[in-house]
Design a protein around this motif. Sequence first.
Motif, mmCIF file in Angstrom:
data_model
loop_
_atom_site.group_PDB
_atom_site.id
_atom_site.type_symbol
_atom_site.label_atom_id
_atom_site.label_comp_id
_atom_site.label_asym_id
_atom_site.label_seq_id
_atom_site.Cartn_x
_atom_site.Cartn_y
_atom_site.Cartn_z
ATOM 1 N N ALA A 37 43.933 40.342 36.935
ATOM 2 C CA ALA A 37 45.062 39.567 36.744
ATOM 3 C C ALA A 37 45.711 39.926 35.635
ATOM 4 O O ALA A 37 46.773 38.987 34.523
ATOM 5 N N LEU A 38 44.670 39.835 34.452
ATOM 6 C CA LEU A 38 45.089 40.715 32.640
ATOM 7 C C LEU A 38 45.688 41.011 33.692
ATOM 8 O O LEU A 38 46.679 41.291 32.557
ATOM 9 N N GLY A 39 45.828 43.104 33.851
ATOM 10 C CA GLY A 39 46.824 43.772 34.436
ATOM 11 C C GLY A 39 48.061 43.764 34.486
ATOM 12 O O GLY A 39 49.619 43.835 33.995
ATOM 13 N N TYR A 40 48.024 42.488 35.531
ATOM 14 C CA TYR A 40 49.238 42.025 35.903
ATOM 15 C C TYR A 40 49.904 40.568 34.791
ATOM 16 O O TYR A 40 50.797 40.731 34.775
ATOM 17 N N GLY A 139 49.830 48.243 45.211
ATOM 18 C CA GLY A 139 48.345 48.941 44.990
ATOM 19 C C GLY A 139 47.137 47.838 44.713
ATOM 20 O O GLY A 139 46.494 47.865 45.677
ATOM 21 N N VAL A 140 47.582 46.453 44.414
ATOM 22 C CA VAL A 140 46.484 45.934 44.572
ATOM 23 C C VAL A 140 46.625 45.034 45.864
ATOM 24 O O VAL A 140 45.103 44.674 45.811
ATOM 25 N N ILE A 141 47.327 45.300 46.176
ATOM 26 C CA ILE A 141 47.677 44.585 48.029
ATOM 27 C C ILE A 141 46.615 44.667 48.496
ATOM 28 O O ILE A 141 45.718 44.663 49.240
ATOM 29 N N MET A 142 46.833 46.625 48.399
ATOM 30 C CA MET A 142 45.528 47.523 49.502
ATOM 31 C C MET A 142 44.288 47.305 48.546
ATOM 32 O O MET A 142 43.801 47.439 49.992
ATOM 33 N N TYR A 143 43.753 46.938 47.358
ATOM 34 C CA TYR A 143 42.463 46.959 47.133
ATOM 35 C C TYR A 143 42.163 46.119 47.634
ATOM 36 O O TYR A 143 40.770 46.332 48.064
ATOM 37 N N PHE A 144 42.446 44.718 47.683
ATOM 38 C CA PHE A 144 41.792 43.486 48.178
ATOM 39 C C PHE A 144 41.514 44.214 49.696
ATOM 40 O O PHE A 144 40.996 43.386 50.061
ATOM 41 N N ALA A 145 42.529 45.129 50.467
ATOM 42 C CA ALA A 145 42.275 44.651 51.990
ATOM 43 C C ALA A 145 40.986 45.586 51.759
ATOM 44 O O ALA A 145 40.225 45.582 52.980
ATOM 45 N N LEU A 146 40.702 46.572 50.793
ATOM 46 C CA LEU A 146 39.778 47.078 51.040
ATOM 47 C C LEU A 146 38.296 46.795 50.816
ATOM 48 O O LEU A 146 36.820 46.603 50.753
ATOM 49 N N TRP A 147 38.388 45.714 49.759
ATOM 50 C CA TRP A 147 37.614 44.498 49.102
ATOM 51 C C TRP A 147 37.165 43.543 50.336
ATOM 52 O O TRP A 147 36.422 43.607 50.705
ATOM 53 N N VAL A 148 37.598 42.432 50.783
ATOM 54 C CA VAL A 148 37.137 41.260 51.619
ATOM 55 C C VAL A 148 37.976 41.536 52.614
ATOM 56 O O VAL A 148 39.218 41.629 52.673
ATOM 57 N N GLY A 154 44.667 35.973 50.732
ATOM 58 C CA GLY A 154 45.787 35.357 50.592
ATOM 59 C C GLY A 154 45.515 34.083 49.077
ATOM 60 O O GLY A 154 45.625 34.368 48.713
ATOM 61 N N THR A 155 43.787 33.789 49.731
ATOM 62 C CA THR A 155 44.158 33.075 48.269
ATOM 63 C C THR A 155 42.971 34.199 47.235
ATOM 64 O O THR A 155 43.906 34.079 46.114
ATOM 65 N N MET A 156 42.760 35.607 47.667
ATOM 66 C CA MET A 156 41.877 36.068 46.215
ATOM 67 C C MET A 156 43.559 36.427 45.644
ATOM 68 O O MET A 156 43.188 36.774 44.409
ATOM 69 N N PHE A 157 44.678 36.994 46.271
ATOM 70 C CA PHE A 157 45.780 37.045 45.739
ATOM 71 C C PHE A 157 46.425 36.101 45.246
ATOM 72 O O PHE A 157 47.011 36.898 43.808
ATOM 73 N N SER A 158 46.931 34.534 45.442
ATOM 74 C CA SER A 158 47.620 34.319 44.701
ATOM 75 C C SER A 158 46.527 33.966 43.193
ATOM 76 O O SER A 158 47.238 33.944 42.450
ATOM 77 N N LEU A 159 45.277 34.120 43.628
ATOM 78 C CA LEU A 159 44.550 34.456 41.824
ATOM 79 C C LEU A 159 45.311 35.081 41.302
ATOM 80 O O LEU A 159 45.194 35.047 40.048
#
Length: 463
Positions: A37-40, A139-148, A154-159
Amino acid sequence: MDTTRNSPEEPNLTTLGPEGQRKTIRKVLLRLVPILALGYFFNALEKTNIGQAGLHMNAALGLTASMFGLAAGLLFVGYALFEVPSNLMMMKFGARRWLARIMITWGICASATGFVTNEWGLYAVRFLLGVAEAGFYPGVIMYFALWVPREYRGTMFSLFVLGGTSAAILGGPLTGFLLTPDSYFGIEAWRVMFVLEGVPAVLVGIACLFVLADRPGTAKWLSERERDWLEGAIAQQEADIPASHGASGALKSLQDPRVVVLSFIYFCLKCGQYSILFFLPLIIAGFKTSSPTGLSSLQIGLITGLPALCAIVPSILWARHSDKTQERRWHATIPALVGAVGIGASALVDSPLMIMVFICLAMVGLVSQSASFYQIPGLFLTGAAAATAIALINSLGNLGGFVAPTMFGVMKDATGGYQVPSLVMAGVLLVGATTTALLPVMFKSLARKPAPVAPNKEAVQQL
């Protein structure tokens, strides 16, 4: 308390009880989301700080509204051209190194903006900035798909998106503060601002090399049972997708009509979003005030941050509700409609107060749409196909970031005001919202609600 390990015949998804799942997801969230999120934050800041810089830079470089709009939008041409290759490279080299590389190179390019001397130099550096940061968001969207597992994404992506929203809240005043003096030691303030706001991205990128891990199986900060549950749950969900939806291959995803339509929808969304982000400081600067000199750069920065501030809580609650219900279509459609109404209404009023009220409404809708929208591709694609599709959706969609400010500037120059371009962008958003609502009609595979993926909803609700 965690349950005992289940027999091999039982799904991996239940090898941890609700409390164990909640603790694992929270551990992942606290480890990954803050730095991304800091990167974003800096990613969004370096996309849009040109809007406030334009208050000073346009005169220094002799830019018209059309030239400024072209410069602002050229970032998205480089972005679109290199988005898909970047996401495929991430799959090859690993998310940790690739996301770090993206941040370091875009920070360098962002700082280089402070050294341009004419419009052609500005065009070049904006294009290179887009090339450098291509692949970060998908890339972050795909990264979350690898992790959770799916029910938490949806919640993690909104944060994560909160980082970009925070850039609009805090970045505006920060940029305005840096632009307050005319110069620093004889160097124009807008040049110093670009350099100072580019350096932190390099530092965050370096930190990612030490904080991130490519996937749960390589994370030493998780217990063995936590790693097994995450890897097993994700594998179980992905194994069901090809059988249910016939997804296959990265190249085929580029030809998938569902991907094309989703790209068009995202294009419409970005047209509305970036027309606000790039031109809002200039719109605010035109407000009539009691001061003969108008609003200062800091005051404009503070006002610019209000719409994003209003969007924080609604966007997170909306994403949580989408995760809870596992409904994505209407959770993506309704915010787009809200955005269209807000932008359109802002063009029909004259009061600065009412203009800002409607722009705040529009921003609530535009920020709330993304988290639910980006869960739709995961309903029918996985693996390299999903990485390619998400990158394509993001790259083609973000061409709206080129078209919108360019056309917005041309229409503003032609009409002398912001009413016509605002109404046009509202119409584009309305088309995107309508198309989203019709997705199940166009594609039967998107008419089915995904099967439940969590043994209960408590873990999602307690995040």
